[in-house]
Design a protein around this motif. Sequence first.
Motif: not given
Length: 489
Positions: A296-314
């Motif tokens: 649960k901690s892995s998936l939750t962090l992946y989803i949240i940090s994935g969104l942040l990665l998209l916002l930064i990269v794009c």
Amino acid sequence: MGIVSSQSFKNLITTYLGFGIGALNTLVLYVQFFQDEYYGLVGFLLSSATLAMPFIAVGTHNTLIKFYSKYSGRKQEVFLSFMLGLPLIILIPTTILITVFYSDIVDFLASKNEIVRPYIIVIGIIAFSMAYFEIAYAYAKAQLHSVFGNIMNEIFHRLGVMILLLLFAINLINMDQFLYGLAIVYVLRMFIMLVYAFSLKKPKLRLAIPEEWKAILKYSTLIIVAGSVAVMILEIDMFMLGKLVAIENIAYYSVGIYIAAVIAVPARAMHQIMYPLTANYLNERRFVELKDLYKKSSLTLYIISGLLLLLIVCNINTLYLILDPAYSKGLYVVLLISLAKLVDNILGNNNAILYNSDYYRLVLVLGVFLVILAIILNLIFIPELGINGAAIATFIASVGYALAKIIVVYKKFGMHPFTRATLYVTSLLLVLGVCFYFWNFKLNPYLAIGLKSIILGSIYLAVVYIFKISPEIYNWLNDNILKRKSRIE
């Protein structure tokens, strides 16, 4: 996950507030009012202090959390007294050695950049303050109180730095006063955290040695190595830049690192409470709950940090239009370090599992190897590629270390953090990343970033919610944003 969700959310708010203040400091105030070489000097001093901190703390902040819940009554008091005194016992001979070889140490640190020479003492003061802050913070976390400590860890020193920067900007203090003021900020943070931690449960200090002192010292010694490995993988690049190239390059690198570090915020917030909770599960051998927390901690962090990665990269190309053009040298630093931070988030509570289990020795060997590899890669890449070389070295070392830790937990506990949902999130990140990276609005940069972020974030969260990729995030959105009653247990 109730207590995790509650305190993690509070920690997330305070951590992002701290990062917001830090962003103002890093991307605006330092850039506007400091010469590049002095900005680089600040980064070098802080990185050096961070590298020294695990040796001064002698692993007690991690050891305290691991063993604290195993004791009660007088034994717990003896253990706590031992943990508080251990760093001081180590510090005395260390101080003598530093005094004897002080001139040699100064010559080594200032070999490439003479600007460092007058401020070596600042490194020592900040490192000591960081060490005892972490010990007090660990004591608070052992009582399952992490929110105030997170405020001090994320907000206090950044707010103090902001005040110093503003005073410098209006010429009320000079550069010397700013740098020594920086040390004072960290000292104040340490004292406030100590007072708070001891107010939660007043310790009764006892001059005695715990019965399990050998196991405690053995664990602390190994944790020094573990903590040093983790810190060196993150900080050795900045330190080596100061040793190998002109110090102003650290300023450009620091900005890139700070932008990418936003991705690490969710993990930092969640780990404050997951660490002691994981220690309790391991001490009580509740492996079913531990496996559930891991995924649960892995998936939750992946989803949240994935969104942040998209916002930064794009948005990164547009963001560099706002900053001083010289800082665009850090573009590839942002991209590489962002990916490394994303991989680290996928680990979930992996670090807490390893550091609180009997298998932490295995990962130490791998960690030491990877630090040596990082140093070698930095020595190869930095002279040729500058800050991009440092980013490449850090990326290889960080991702390698993360993969090694996943393998160790899988081999020893028979569990990994991945689920089918991990694949769904990866696919979503790839599709949206490709679609939005090349799509730019021909508007004012601030408006362009805001508009793209709203559209991208809305699509991402809508997909996560509609397809119920994460029950925890689905329920949180229902309870806190949409106010709906439907829940997934």
